[in-house]
Write an enzyme that holds these catalytic residues in place. Sequence first.
Site, mmCIF file in Angstrom:
data_model
loop_
_atom_site.group_PDB
_atom_site.id
_atom_site.type_symbol
_atom_site.label_atom_id
_atom_site.label_comp_id
_atom_site.label_asym_id
_atom_site.label_seq_id
_atom_site.Cartn_x
_atom_site.Cartn_y
_atom_site.Cartn_z
ATOM 1 N N ASN A 141 6.441 1.358 -2.800
ATOM 2 C CA ASN A 141 5.072 1.121 -2.354
ATOM 3 C C ASN A 141 4.090 1.810 -3.264
ATOM 4 O O ASN A 141 3.513 2.821 -2.935
ATOM 5 C CB ASN A 141 4.891 1.684 -0.939
ATOM 6 C CG ASN A 141 4.963 0.605 0.088
ATOM 7 O OD1 ASN A 141 5.197 -0.545 -0.232
ATOM 8 N ND2 ASN A 141 4.773 0.962 1.320
ATOM 9 N N GLY A 146 0.848 1.872 -4.581
ATOM 10 C CA GLY A 146 -0.547 1.467 -4.550
ATOM 11 C C GLY A 146 -0.671 0.035 -4.104
ATOM 12 O O GLY A 146 -0.782 -0.258 -2.937
ATOM 13 N N LEU A 181 0.856 -1.177 0.000
ATOM 14 C CA LEU A 181 0.000 0.000 0.000
ATOM 15 C C LEU A 181 0.895 1.230 0.000
ATOM 16 O O LEU A 181 1.946 1.233 0.639
ATOM 17 C CB LEU A 181 -0.908 0.040 1.236
ATOM 18 C CG LEU A 181 -1.973 -1.048 1.378
ATOM 19 C CD1 LEU A 181 -2.700 -0.884 2.715
ATOM 20 C CD2 LEU A 181 -2.970 -0.985 0.227
ATOM 21 N N ASP A 182 0.468 2.267 -0.691
ATOM 22 C CA ASP A 182 1.187 3.534 -0.598
ATOM 23 C C ASP A 182 1.328 3.934 0.861
ATOM 24 O O ASP A 182 0.479 3.603 1.698
ATOM 25 C CB ASP A 182 0.413 4.650 -1.306
ATOM 26 C CG ASP A 182 0.514 4.576 -2.817
ATOM 27 O OD1 ASP A 182 1.421 3.903 -3.316
ATOM 28 O OD2 ASP A 182 -0.325 5.200 -3.474
ATOM 29 N N ARG A 183 2.367 4.665 1.151
ATOM 30 C CA ARG A 183 2.581 5.125 2.526
ATOM 31 C C ARG A 183 1.378 5.903 3.054
ATOM 32 O O ARG A 183 0.984 5.750 4.214
ATOM 33 C CB ARG A 183 3.838 6.010 2.576
ATOM 34 C CG ARG A 183 4.245 6.438 3.973
ATOM 35 C CD ARG A 183 5.563 7.191 3.925
ATOM 36 N NE ARG A 183 5.445 8.432 3.204
ATOM 37 C CZ ARG A 183 5.064 9.592 3.772
ATOM 38 N NH1 ARG A 183 4.754 9.624 5.056
ATOM 39 N NH2 ARG A 183 4.996 10.691 3.062
#
Length: 496
Positions: A378, A380, A205-207
Amino acid sequence: MAEAGPGTGGSCGEEPDPANKEEEEAAAPAAKKRRLAGGERYVPPPRKLNAGVSFGAEHFAETSYYFEGGLRKVRPYYFDFRTYCKGRWVGRSLLHVFGSEFRAQPLSYYRAAARAGRLRLNEEPVRDLDIVLKNNDFLRNTVHRHEPPVTAQPIRILAEDDEVVVVDKPSSLPVHPCGRFRHNTVIFILGKEHGLRELHTLHRLDRMTSGVLMFAKTAAVSKRIDEQVRQRQLEKEYVCRVVGEFPEHEVVCEEPILVVSYKVGVCRVDPKGKPCQTLFQRLSYNGSSSVVRCLPRTGRTHQIRVHLQFLGHPIVNDPIYNMEAWGPDRGKGGNIGKTDEELLKALVEEHRSKQSLDVLGIGEEDLSPGGESKDCGNAGDCTKPAEVDPINGNSCPAEDVKDPEKKDLAAHPLNSDINLETLEKDKEHSLCGNQDGQTGEKGWEEKDPLCVECRMSRRDPSPKELVMFLHALRYKGADFEYCSSMPKWAMEDWEE
């Protein structure tokens, strides 16, 4: 010669998780005193390493957390950045390499660091920066490390059994060490506070994205689920809040996405980009913003965020894709009106003016001259790990790297007007602070004479700045399904 030393990274399930390879790829060769005939310097061969080395108690004990103003903070600590000699360095002196490739630091910094014993070559202190580098030379640089704060919201365990751990990740937390983040990551917090170690990352997951995040406990489970990823048997559902009134009917966006900068972590729609597809369905509209369900069919970098921007409905508080730097249309329809270089400069300057570079996960040192990293990290829900150039240290502010700790040997820039000679009085460095467990106190911090961060005063982000309205709601496979609760900001009656 392999530029990054022995060991390579791969996609999840086939290779050990990249988060667990910190000690693997840049482990130090055994120190040897042997000299070749004629006085030629001997270089130990690279150490053959065991795969799957994970973060352990010695890593978790490097420093501690404290909480202040709704933020989780890391006490500064000493850390070794390590790398094997890159091919283009062979035959060049250390002084020449530092002067040509690490220009964020004055040469006086490296001389002072060498005098303090913080620069080591093949585990022996560097006495002379004129030493010529050879194939398989192993470099180690000790720095005083500061990490950006993240939200103080706890990581909630959604499910756990013998095979997997599923958590509800708060926004602002990277999944595992990358760039400026190490202890303020999901992997380290789970290890330090929940006793969950040797985890294999199954997806990313993105940050700044919150929500369902799944880890495997064994390589076999990781490989099994990774095969489902390859066969596209997984369903991922996100929810977000976007600007304006999103169309009521289902919207399908298939615009290709191109990475503009791995360093800053910016993408845009471009015909030369990678093909991708996202399905969108409006859930509610409150008169100014809409809650939208997102179903990505591919896992490109920032795919949901970029597609929403292109459609003219960026995420309300997206710190990248809903900024003035994109122009009056905020990038709608791909209308930017700037070159990539102009766009990046405008984005950085907009955040710099707000003192919010930390929200991007970057610092001033990351903006120094140097090359880009190889992949986004990271991104998405991307399963391909990114690479970090072990020399220039420029990594995606997201994360996911082959070797998250092979970063810049000159990770912290130093102004040339600092009196570096004071370092001579501090050759015996120790961990910052008295480690008395007090929270929210500044008195514990000792200043490191080589560390520019120790002399800087940064504005802390507010907890609100560390939340982006994009949440991974559901993750479903052939034999599992995990869901988290709907965020408060996604409720129909929520008011801004």
